[in-house]
Scaffold this active site. Structure first.
Site, PDB file in Angstrom:
ATOM      1  N   PHE A  71      -3.554  14.749 -16.833  1.00 48.84           N
ATOM      2  CA  PHE A  71      -4.042  15.846 -17.680  1.00 48.84           C
ATOM      3  C   PHE A  71      -3.987  15.546 -19.186  1.00 48.84           C
ATOM      4  O   PHE A  71      -3.733  16.452 -19.994  1.00 48.84           O
ATOM      5  CB  PHE A  71      -3.266  17.141 -17.389  1.00 48.84           C
ATOM      6  CG  PHE A  71      -3.066  17.385 -15.915  1.00 48.84           C
ATOM      7  CD1 PHE A  71      -4.160  17.387 -15.059  1.00 48.84           C
ATOM      8  CD2 PHE A  71      -1.804  17.560 -15.391  1.00 48.84           C
ATOM      9  CE1 PHE A  71      -3.992  17.578 -13.695  1.00 48.84           C
ATOM     10  CE2 PHE A  71      -1.623  17.751 -14.029  1.00 48.84           C
ATOM     11  CZ  PHE A  71      -2.714  17.761 -13.173  1.00 48.84           C
ATOM     12  N   CYS A  72      -4.219  14.292 -19.565  1.00 49.79           N
ATOM     13  CA  CYS A  72      -4.193  13.926 -20.993  1.00 49.79           C
ATOM     14  C   CYS A  72      -2.874  14.330 -21.650  1.00 49.79           C
ATOM     15  O   CYS A  72      -2.852  14.670 -22.848  1.00 49.79           O
ATOM     16  CB  CYS A  72      -5.366  14.531 -21.760  1.00 49.79           C
ATOM     17  SG  CYS A  72      -6.952  13.981 -21.153  1.00 49.79           S
ATOM     18  N   ALA A  73      -1.821  14.344 -20.865  1.00 48.94           N
ATOM     19  CA  ALA A  73      -0.473  14.640 -21.389  1.00 48.94           C
ATOM     20  C   ALA A  73       0.486  13.716 -20.631  1.00 48.94           C
ATOM     21  O   ALA A  73       1.395  14.181 -19.954  1.00 48.94           O
ATOM     22  CB  ALA A  73      -0.129  16.107 -21.198  1.00 48.94           C
ATOM     23  N   CYS A  80      -7.801   9.018 -18.994  1.00 50.52           N
ATOM     24  CA  CYS A  80      -7.848  10.474 -19.110  1.00 50.52           C
ATOM     25  C   CYS A  80      -8.939  11.020 -18.188  1.00 50.52           C
ATOM     26  O   CYS A  80     -10.079  10.585 -18.247  1.00 50.52           O
ATOM     27  CB  CYS A  80      -8.156  10.850 -20.559  1.00 50.52           C
ATOM     28  SG  CYS A  80      -8.470  12.575 -20.797  1.00 50.52           S
TER      29      CYS A  80
END
Ligand SMILES: Cc1ncc(COP(=O)(O)O)c(C=O)c1O
Length: 459
Positions: free
Chosen positions: A376-378, A396
């Site tokens: 989740f781009c985290a 990503c």
């Protein structure tokens, strides 16, 4: 709080009746449970844009009637966003492409020598724009409670220098949906003279955001997560640093005058205000759509929208709590399903014995449910929550390339909002229960890094 039934009904969104194919050849109405990535357009937004479309014209650069009308509507859209965010006197709205763009714009406008403070748990859009010459970045370790977050920021700022400082924080996590204590963090930051930018990409679609009350210096959000998928975003807040900075893009609209000098060079006087950072022909449809979404959400009322969303969250949490194989991810709660930490309609989980990509693929192929799997781009946050550093991150948006049945290195995210009917959450819970109990009914294979359904039934 008492809320009328009418106000609790889901808002009308496009795509609510779109039929998608299942692997068994049947069709079913799509259950969009990936609002955190991009929410469906509100019907109201679509209708408003359609009504405006015949009048579409150039902005800030035409003498004709439609150009003037478009310019007026563009500037009115700015006023609508100002009201929606409850800005202070003197604050401004800059239209951008999305949150990532807004935060990069701000990063480029920070005074030289600015010290930036950010928790490592942020979405990459809030974590990474500050890595540039002239700035220093301190990454604060993942806090496990609101109090720990405030204390960590306090300690970090106590050791900071005298120069300009910025603290960047998300309002609601795109992974866990948990709210961050923005007002308290902002008070702490301001005590040390640090400014604050709020990443409201996941907060603004679910909660009223008042810049005046939160007292943050800037706020950023994206239209496509706020039911307005027309390629526009917002950076709103204080003018001074933005007026003192080089324009984000150099070009027409950002300039007041451009003149040839006697020595053959070209002298430029840049605009101040929003125009300074909006060079080029602006995305008037995008700005108009954001304003339409702001109006629709304000009219529906955030109290009513939140009350309904909290009902769905409670239903989802209670349903998942009955499935022991499901582990919900939480940064701030020791007993995740019991935590009282407020959250928006975003929740990530892993399923014991399942690869998350496999599970998500089965939700889509066998039930017509759209969720997201991955990091989740985290990446640092999800690794913290999964308790390991084991795998190199996938790109990503792309899930880990792994075969069904392998250990999951990523998570599954379900997210929803103002347009979600109860049936979607119920169908999701039924699907999770059936998959956990009976397994997938079809075979799956890895293809181009994704898990896809085969046309064979599982053995
Ligand atoms: C918390 C958060 N911040 C920033 C972003 C980036 O938004 P955009 O891709 O619209 O620029 C996202 C997108 O998922 C997000 O969830």
């Amino acid at each position: 709080m008492s809320v009328t039934t009418d106000l609790c009904a889901p808002l009308a969104v496009l795509g609510h009746d779109v039929q998608v194919p299942l692997v068994n050849g049947e069709k079913v109405a799509y259950a969009a449970l990936d609002y955190a990535a991009s929410s469906p357009a509100l019907q109201r937004v679509w209708d408003d844009v359609a009504a405006y479309a015949p009048y579409y014209g150039s902005v800030h650069r035409g003498a004709g009637y439609l150009s003037q009308l478009s310019t007026d509507l563009f500037e009115q859209s700015r006023r609508t966003v100002e009201e929606f965010l409850d800005l202070r006197e003197g604050d401004q709205v800059v239209f951008t492409r999305a949150t990532t763009d807004s935060l990069n714009l701000l990063a480029g406008a920070l005074p030289a020598g600015t010290e930036v403070f950010v928790f490592e748990t942020e979405h990459h859009a809030s974590l990474l724009p500050w890595r540039r010459d002239g700035l220093t970045v301190s990454y604060l370790r993942a806090p496990r409670s609101h109090a720990e977050a405030v204390a960590a920021l306090d300690t970090a700022l106590a050791g900071a220098g005298e120069g300009p400082k910025l603290f960047c924080v998300t309002g609601a996590s795109n992974v866990t949906g948990e709210l961050w204590p923005v007002a308290e963090l902002t008070r702490t930051a301001h005590r040390y003279g640090a400014r604050v930018v709020l990443d409201a990409a996941q907060l603004a679609p679910h909660h009223r955001v008042s810049v005046r009350e939160l007292d943050v210096d800037w706020v950023a959000f994206s239209g496509h997560k706020l039911y307005a998928p027309f390629g526009s975003g917002v950076l709103a807040g204080r003018r001074d640093w933005l007026d003192a900075a080089e324009p984000y893009l150099a070009g027409g609209g950002a300039t007041r005058t451009v003149a040839r000098e006697a020595d053959g060079s070209v002298a430029v006087e840049w605009n101040s205000g929003p125009a300074r950072h909006e060079a080029g022909s602006p995305n008037v449809i995008g700005a108009y759509a954001i304003a339409a979404a702001c109006r629709a959400l304000s009219e529906a009322g955030f109290d009513a929208l939140e009350a309904r969303e909290q009902q769905l969250i409670a239903r989802l949490k209670a349903g998942l709590a009955e499935i022991p194989e499901v582990k919900v991810l939480s940064l701030f709660g020791d007993t995740p399903l019991l935590t009282d930490v407020a959250r928006v309609g975003v929740l990530s989980f892993v399923v014991q014995g399942w690869n998350s990509s496999h599970f998500s693929a089965a939700l889509s192929a066998e039930y017509g449910i759209g969720v997201r799997d991955g990091l989740f781009c985290a990446h640092p946050l999800v690794r913290t929550l999964l308790g390991g550093e084991e795998a190199p991150p996938s790109e990503c948006g792309a899930p880990e390339a792994s075969l069904p049945g392998e250990r999951s290195l990523n998570a599954i995210r379900v997210s929803f909002g103002a347009g979600t009917p109860d049936e979607h959450v119920d169908r999701f819970l039924t699907a999770v229960r059936e998959l956990v109990t009976d397994g997938a009914a079809w075979s799956y294979r890895s293809e181009g890094g994704r898990c896809v359904a085969d046309t064979r039934r599982a053995a």
